[in-house]
Design an enzyme around this catalytic site. Structure first.
Site, short mmCIF file in Angstrom:
data_model
loop_
_atom_site.label_atom_id
_atom_site.label_comp_id
_atom_site.label_asym_id
_atom_site.label_seq_id
_atom_site.Cartn_x
_atom_site.Cartn_y
_atom_site.Cartn_z
N ASP A 1 47.94 -34.58 -18.29
CA ASP A 1 48.77 -35.67 -17.77
C ASP A 1 50.00 -35.23 -16.96
O ASP A 1 50.16 -35.60 -15.80
CB ASP A 1 49.15 -36.66 -18.87
N TRP B 1 39.06 -29.83 -27.17
CA TRP B 1 39.31 -28.63 -27.98
C TRP B 1 40.70 -28.14 -27.56
O TRP B 1 40.85 -27.44 -26.55
CB TRP B 1 38.27 -27.55 -27.68
N ARG C 1 49.29 -41.52 -27.53
CA ARG C 1 47.94 -41.10 -27.91
C ARG C 1 47.91 -40.81 -29.40
O ARG C 1 48.15 -39.67 -29.83
CB ARG C 1 47.53 -39.83 -27.15
N ASP D 1 49.47 -41.35 -14.20
CA ASP D 1 50.08 -40.06 -13.81
C ASP D 1 50.40 -40.05 -12.31
O ASP D 1 51.46 -39.57 -11.88
CB ASP D 1 49.14 -38.88 -14.09
#
Ligand code: ADP
Length: 303
Positions: free
Chosen positions: A28, A100, A165, A257
């Site tokens: 972001d 990940w 988030r 963004d």
């Protein structure tokens, strides 16, 4: 103009045919830095404050940043760690992401206060998000907040996108407290209404703007997808309609963004609020008409 963006850039693996994936780099705050680099005059300095490993993949990421014109002097190299990765899956036309990133080097970007001070020295604008905060431990968040306060005292402006988030946070209370705390130390807050309504219970975008203004932000810019952008400055609220798109929406990744980049580049270049919002919606409108986070032909340089 000297911008410093703080956060994590990741390796992106996007579907590219039968069992094939194309590798890219995105994240972001990195996306916003990338768009700002393309929007601002060549003489502006856009720097990324982050951490990566010492491995070959980290080298490729840093080479990519540098090739895109982003200063990498403050991308720290951490032995024994690497960069985070996400994979985009498309099932029945719906995109989903697998991440990940829990052990990525970027989680260590705020270990050393002296390093932070050096990276932030002389910045006109410092940009970070709720994701930047979420990947740090509580002590690192405090070190970063303290460094931002020192930078502000030295004349830097701080812009913050809450980018809420929940999956990245240990618990909702810590998340909301950390986000409100950072927003209180920011000059410009750039929230997205749907996230704020869901997690703070704001009944409308004006309530979101008022809450952050009440927290201390001088300027709040609330994005709401295709609905008007609401700004709040000096006790005054304005609604700025988003122009109807002339191209179909292909992929909304990085809408917020890229809006932030267009808005900040324009506002910091001296444009008034209305023109700066229009610059943000114009960039975002072109970004969502193309695939991926970094859409090369979505922007033309200002000046
Ligand atoms: P986020 O990606 O943070 O959720 P939003 O969805 O609120 O951000 O969108 C950010 C900006 O992108 C909006 O202010 C608008 O300018 C643009 N945008 C997003 N969706 C649309 C759409 N469907 N039509 C036109 N513009 C849009």
């Amino acid at each position: 103009m000297h911008l410093v963006a703080i956060g994590e850039c990741m390796v992106e693996l996007a579907p590219a045919g039968d069992a094939l994936f194309a590798m890219g780099f995105a994240g972001d705050t990195f996306n916003t830095a990338w768009y700002m680099r393309r929007l601002l005059p060549a003489a502006a300095r856009v720097s990324y404050l982050s951490a990566v490993g010492k491995d070959a993949l980290s080298d490729r990421m840093v080479d990519f940043m540098a090739a895109e014109g982003i200063a990498v002097d403050h991308v720290q190299r951490v032995p024994g760690r690497s960069v985070g990765l996400y994979l985009i899956q498309v099932t029945d036309g719906e995109r989903s992401f697998a991440y990940w990133r829990s052990c990525s080097a970027a989680r260590l970007l705020a270990e050393d206060p002296a390093r932070l001070d050096l990276a932030l020295a002389g910045a006109d604008l410092i940009y970070l998000s709720g994701i930047t905060l979420a990947i740090l431990g509580a002590d690192a968040r405090s070190r970063l907040s303290a460094a931002l306060a020192r930078a502000r005292a030295a004349g830097s402006k701080v812009a913050f996108d809450p980018n809420i988030r929940p999956a990245l946070w240990s618990d909702p209370a810590t998340m909301l407290q950390s986000i409100s705390g950072m927003a209180a130390g920011a000059d410009i807050v750039l929230p997205s209404y749907d996230d704020e309504a869901r997690h703070f219970g704001d009944p409308d975008p004006v309530a979101t703007a008022q809450r952050y203004a009440g927290n201390g932000a001088a300027l709040v810019v609330v994005k709401d997808g295709p609905k008007p952008v609401v700004t709040w400055q000096a006790g005054r609220s304005d609604r700025h309609p988003v122009p109807v798109l002339t191209m179909p929406v292909v992929d909304t990744t990085a809408a917020g963004d890229s809006f932030n980049a267009g808005f900040l580049a324009s506002y910091l270049s001296g444009e008034n609020l209305g023109n700066a919002v229009a610059a943000g919606t114009s960039v975002a409108g072109r970004v969502i008409a193309g695939p991926g986070a970094l859409v090369r032909d979505a922007v033309a340089r200002i000046g």
